[in-house]
Design an enzyme around this catalytic site. Structure first.
Site, PDB file in Angstrom:
ATOM      1  CG  LEU A 109      -2.049  -1.001   1.266  1.00  0.00           C
ATOM      2  CD1 LEU A 109      -2.734  -0.974   2.628  1.00  0.00           C
ATOM      3  CD2 LEU A 109      -3.062  -0.728   0.161  1.00  0.00           C
ATOM      4  CG  ASP A 110      -0.015   4.724  -2.388  1.00  0.00           C
ATOM      5  OD1 ASP A 110      -0.549   5.194  -1.371  1.00  0.00           O
ATOM      6  OD2 ASP A 110      -0.548   4.767  -3.518  1.00  0.00           O
ATOM      7  CG  LEU A 111       3.622   8.339   2.194  1.00  0.00           C
ATOM      8  CD1 LEU A 111       4.438   7.773   3.337  1.00  0.00           C
ATOM      9  CD2 LEU A 111       4.308   9.569   1.595  1.00  0.00           C
ATOM     10  CB  SER A 113      -2.917   3.580   0.219  1.00  0.00           C
ATOM     11  OG  SER A 113      -3.013   4.188  -1.052  1.00  0.00           O
TER      12      SER A 113
END
Length: 246
Positions: A109-111, A113
Protein backbone atom coordinates in the site's frame (compact mmCIF):
# COMPACT_ATOMS: atom_id res chain seq x y z
CA UNK A 1 13.34 -39.80 1.17
CA UNK A 2 12.05 -36.86 -0.87
CA UNK A 3 14.02 -35.05 -3.56
CA UNK A 4 14.03 -31.91 -1.39
CA UNK A 5 15.58 -33.85 1.51
CA UNK A 6 18.34 -35.35 -0.65
CA UNK A 7 19.15 -32.39 -2.88
CA UNK A 8 17.84 -29.56 -0.70
CA UNK A 9 16.14 -26.46 -2.06
CA UNK A 10 17.38 -23.50 -4.06
CA UNK A 11 18.87 -20.85 -1.83
CA UNK A 12 16.63 -18.07 -3.16
CA UNK A 13 13.57 -20.16 -2.22
CA UNK A 14 15.11 -20.93 1.19
CA UNK A 15 15.62 -17.23 1.91
CA UNK A 16 12.11 -16.48 0.71
CA UNK A 17 10.54 -19.11 2.96
CA UNK A 18 12.63 -17.82 5.86
CA UNK A 19 11.00 -14.43 5.41
CA UNK A 20 14.25 -12.69 4.49
CA UNK A 21 13.03 -11.40 1.14
CA UNK A 22 11.14 -12.31 -2.00
CA UNK A 23 12.89 -14.73 -4.37
CA UNK A 24 13.66 -11.89 -6.76
CA UNK A 25 15.19 -9.78 -3.98
CA UNK A 26 17.11 -12.83 -2.73
CA UNK A 27 18.68 -13.21 -6.18
CA UNK A 28 19.72 -9.55 -6.06
CA UNK A 29 21.26 -10.11 -2.61
CA UNK A 30 23.21 -13.07 -3.97
CA UNK A 31 24.44 -11.01 -6.92
CA UNK A 32 25.58 -8.29 -4.49
CA UNK A 33 27.69 -10.83 -2.58
CA UNK A 34 25.64 -10.61 0.62
CA UNK A 35 24.93 -14.35 0.98
CA UNK A 36 27.19 -17.18 2.12
CA UNK A 37 26.59 -20.92 2.40
CA UNK A 38 28.79 -22.75 4.90
CA UNK A 39 31.08 -19.67 4.92
CA UNK A 40 31.53 -19.76 1.15
CA UNK A 41 30.18 -16.87 -0.97
CA UNK A 42 27.11 -17.81 -2.99
CA UNK A 43 27.47 -16.64 -6.59
CA UNK A 44 24.41 -18.19 -8.22
CA UNK A 45 20.76 -18.61 -7.10
CA UNK A 46 20.72 -22.24 -8.28
CA UNK A 47 22.84 -23.29 -5.29
CA UNK A 48 20.99 -25.77 -3.07
CA UNK A 49 20.64 -25.64 0.71
CA UNK A 50 20.48 -28.97 2.55
CA UNK A 51 19.38 -29.65 6.14
CA UNK A 52 22.20 -28.68 8.50
CA UNK A 53 23.76 -26.15 6.12
CA UNK A 54 24.62 -22.72 7.52
CA UNK A 55 23.31 -19.75 5.55
CA UNK A 56 24.53 -16.23 6.29
CA UNK A 57 23.11 -12.93 5.03
CA UNK A 58 25.27 -9.88 5.73
CA UNK A 59 27.23 -12.07 8.14
CA UNK A 60 24.19 -13.02 10.19
CA UNK A 61 22.88 -16.61 10.33
CA UNK A 62 19.49 -17.37 8.83
CA UNK A 63 17.34 -19.75 10.82
CA UNK A 64 15.52 -22.65 9.22
CA UNK A 65 12.14 -21.48 7.89
CA UNK A 66 9.38 -21.72 10.48
CA UNK A 67 5.82 -22.83 9.83
CA UNK A 68 3.99 -20.48 7.50
CA UNK A 69 2.17 -17.68 9.32
CA UNK A 70 0.02 -14.77 8.18
CA UNK A 71 -1.04 -11.55 9.91
CA UNK A 72 -3.63 -8.86 9.18
CA UNK A 73 -2.30 -5.35 9.72
CA UNK A 74 -4.29 -2.10 9.65
CA UNK A 75 -1.82 0.17 7.90
CA UNK A 76 -2.21 3.87 8.72
CA UNK A 77 -1.41 6.43 6.05
CA UNK A 78 2.01 8.06 6.24
CA UNK A 79 3.99 4.78 6.25
CA UNK A 80 5.87 3.25 3.33
CA UNK A 81 5.69 -0.51 2.76
CA UNK A 82 9.39 -1.24 2.69
CA UNK A 83 12.03 -2.38 5.17
CA UNK A 84 14.31 0.59 4.49
CA UNK A 85 13.38 3.88 2.85
CA UNK A 86 16.18 5.90 1.20
CA UNK A 87 14.26 9.09 1.95
CA UNK A 88 14.11 8.28 5.65
CA UNK A 89 10.31 8.11 5.84
CA UNK A 90 8.72 5.92 8.55
CA UNK A 91 8.04 2.35 7.42
CA UNK A 92 5.41 -0.26 8.16
CA UNK A 93 7.99 -2.63 9.58
CA UNK A 94 9.37 -0.08 12.05
CA UNK A 95 5.89 0.24 13.57
CA UNK A 96 5.23 -3.47 14.13
CA UNK A 97 5.32 -4.95 17.66
CA UNK A 98 8.80 -5.87 18.87
CA UNK A 99 7.84 -9.52 19.35
CA UNK A 100 6.91 -9.94 15.67
CA UNK A 101 9.23 -12.23 13.67
CA UNK A 102 10.75 -10.91 10.46
CA UNK A 103 7.93 -10.62 7.92
CA UNK A 104 7.35 -9.34 4.41
CA UNK A 105 4.20 -7.85 2.95
CA UNK A 106 1.80 -9.39 0.47
CA UNK A 107 1.86 -6.61 -2.11
CA UNK A 108 2.03 -3.02 -0.96
CA UNK A 109 0.00 0.00 0.00
CA UNK A 110 1.56 3.33 -0.95
CA UNK A 111 2.47 6.11 1.47
CA UNK A 112 -0.95 7.78 1.58
CA UNK A 113 -3.05 4.62 1.33
CA UNK A 114 -4.38 2.79 4.38
CA UNK A 115 -6.28 -0.31 5.43
CA UNK A 116 -5.62 -4.04 5.22
CA UNK A 117 -2.06 -5.17 4.58
CA UNK A 118 -1.26 -8.88 4.85
CA UNK A 119 2.11 -9.83 6.35
CA UNK A 120 3.78 -13.23 6.26
CA UNK A 121 7.01 -14.94 7.29
CA UNK A 122 6.94 -16.98 4.05
CA UNK A 123 8.09 -15.27 0.87
CA UNK A 124 6.77 -18.09 -1.30
CA UNK A 125 3.29 -17.53 0.12
CA UNK A 126 3.56 -13.77 -0.45
CA UNK A 127 4.43 -14.37 -4.09
CA UNK A 128 1.55 -16.84 -4.51
CA UNK A 129 -1.02 -14.41 -3.07
CA UNK A 130 0.23 -11.51 -5.20
CA UNK A 131 -0.26 -13.32 -8.51
CA UNK A 132 -3.32 -12.23 -10.53
CA UNK A 133 -3.82 -15.90 -11.41
CA UNK A 134 -4.63 -16.59 -7.74
CA UNK A 135 -7.87 -14.78 -8.52
CA UNK A 136 -8.26 -12.96 -5.23
CA UNK A 137 -10.19 -9.70 -5.20
CA UNK A 138 -8.68 -6.65 -3.57
CA UNK A 139 -11.57 -4.49 -2.31
CA UNK A 140 -11.32 -0.81 -1.47
CA UNK A 141 -13.28 2.18 -0.24
CA UNK A 142 -12.23 5.18 -2.28
CA UNK A 143 -13.00 8.85 -1.79
CA UNK A 144 -12.70 11.03 -4.86
CA UNK A 145 -13.08 14.75 -5.29
CA UNK A 146 -16.09 15.71 -7.37
CA UNK A 147 -19.35 14.18 -8.50
CA UNK A 148 -19.32 10.85 -10.29
CA UNK A 149 -21.38 9.75 -13.26
CA UNK A 150 -22.10 5.99 -12.88
CA UNK A 151 -21.69 5.59 -16.64
CA UNK A 152 -18.08 6.76 -16.33
CA UNK A 153 -17.37 3.98 -13.84
CA UNK A 154 -18.70 1.39 -16.25
CA UNK A 155 -15.79 2.19 -18.54
CA UNK A 156 -13.57 0.36 -16.07
CA UNK A 157 -15.36 -2.98 -16.32
CA UNK A 158 -13.44 -4.05 -19.44
CA UNK A 159 -10.11 -2.58 -18.36
CA UNK A 160 -8.52 0.71 -19.31
CA UNK A 161 -5.16 1.87 -20.68
CA UNK A 162 -3.52 4.87 -19.04
CA UNK A 163 -0.29 6.35 -20.40
CA UNK A 164 0.50 3.10 -22.20
CA UNK A 165 -0.19 0.85 -19.18
CA UNK A 166 -3.11 -1.56 -19.55
CA UNK A 167 -5.10 -2.16 -16.37
CA UNK A 168 -7.44 -5.11 -15.97
CA UNK A 169 -11.18 -5.01 -15.21
CA UNK A 170 -12.24 -2.96 -12.21
CA UNK A 171 -15.69 -3.07 -10.62
CA UNK A 172 -16.78 0.24 -9.11
CA UNK A 173 -19.93 1.81 -7.71
CA UNK A 174 -21.08 4.81 -5.73
CA UNK A 175 -21.62 4.45 -1.97
CA UNK A 176 -22.37 8.01 -0.88
CA UNK A 177 -21.94 11.70 -1.74
CA UNK A 178 -20.65 14.17 0.84
CA UNK A 179 -20.55 17.76 -0.37
CA UNK A 180 -17.79 17.90 -2.97
CA UNK A 181 -16.62 14.32 -2.35
CA UNK A 182 -17.92 10.93 -3.46
CA UNK A 183 -17.25 7.61 -1.73
CA UNK A 184 -16.90 4.60 -4.03
CA UNK A 185 -16.41 0.88 -3.60
CA UNK A 186 -13.88 -0.64 -6.00
CA UNK A 187 -12.68 -4.20 -6.61
CA UNK A 188 -9.84 -5.52 -8.76
CA UNK A 189 -7.70 -8.63 -9.07
CA UNK A 190 -4.38 -7.37 -10.38
CA UNK A 191 -3.31 -4.45 -8.20
CA UNK A 192 -0.54 -2.79 -10.20
CA UNK A 193 1.45 0.02 -8.63
CA UNK A 194 -0.87 2.94 -7.70
CA UNK A 195 -3.48 1.45 -10.03
CA UNK A 196 -6.62 3.00 -8.53
CA UNK A 197 -5.06 6.45 -8.21
CA UNK A 198 -3.82 6.46 -11.80
CA UNK A 199 -7.04 5.11 -13.26
CA UNK A 200 -9.22 7.57 -11.38
CA UNK A 201 -6.95 10.48 -12.26
CA UNK A 202 -7.42 9.51 -15.91
CA UNK A 203 -11.17 9.86 -15.34
CA UNK A 204 -10.61 13.35 -13.85
CA UNK A 205 -11.57 12.01 -10.40
CA UNK A 206 -8.55 12.54 -8.12
CA UNK A 207 -8.42 10.19 -5.13
CA UNK A 208 -8.31 11.92 -1.74
CA UNK A 209 -8.51 8.80 0.41
CA UNK A 210 -7.97 5.10 -0.28
CA UNK A 211 -8.70 2.29 2.19
CA UNK A 212 -8.22 -1.40 1.41
CA UNK A 213 -10.97 -3.31 3.20
CA UNK A 214 -10.31 -6.86 1.96
CA UNK A 215 -7.69 -9.01 0.26
CA UNK A 216 -9.26 -12.24 -0.92
CA UNK A 217 -11.10 -13.87 2.03
CA UNK A 218 -9.30 -11.75 4.61
CA UNK A 219 -11.12 -8.66 5.86
CA UNK A 220 -10.01 -5.45 7.58
CA UNK A 221 -13.15 -5.64 9.72
CA UNK A 222 -12.88 -3.80 13.03
CA UNK A 223 -9.11 -4.17 13.35
CA UNK A 224 -7.94 -0.91 14.99
CA UNK A 225 -5.70 1.46 13.09
CA UNK A 226 -2.07 0.37 13.54
CA UNK A 227 -3.03 -3.01 15.03
CA UNK A 228 -1.77 -6.40 13.85
CA UNK A 229 -3.49 -9.76 14.38
CA UNK A 230 -2.36 -13.24 13.36
CA UNK A 231 -4.65 -15.39 11.23
CA UNK A 232 -5.47 -18.71 12.89
CA UNK A 233 -3.43 -21.52 11.32
CA UNK A 234 -6.49 -23.70 10.65
CA UNK A 235 -8.30 -20.82 8.91
CA UNK A 236 -5.16 -20.03 6.95
CA UNK A 237 -4.97 -23.51 5.48
CA UNK A 238 -8.70 -23.63 4.81
CA UNK A 239 -8.52 -20.41 2.78
CA UNK A 240 -5.25 -21.04 0.93
CA UNK A 241 -5.05 -24.30 -1.07
CA UNK A 242 -1.35 -23.55 -1.69
CA UNK A 243 -0.65 -24.49 1.95
CA UNK A 244 -2.72 -27.62 2.35
CA UNK A 245 0.07 -29.99 1.44
CA UNK A 246 2.70 -28.16 3.51
Amino acid sequence: MSDTETRGERIAKFLSRAGISSRRDAEAMIEAGRVKLNNEPVTHPAVFVKPGDMVLVDGKPVNEPERTRLWRYHKPDGLVTTHKDPEGRPTVFEKLPEDMPRVISVGRLDLTSEGLLLLTNDGALARELELPTTGWLRRYRVRVHGGVNPEVLKRLENGITVEGVKYGPITAGIDSVQRSNTWLHMSLKEGKNREIRRVMQALALPVTRLIRVAYGPFQLGNLPRGAVEEVNGKILREQIPFLRGK
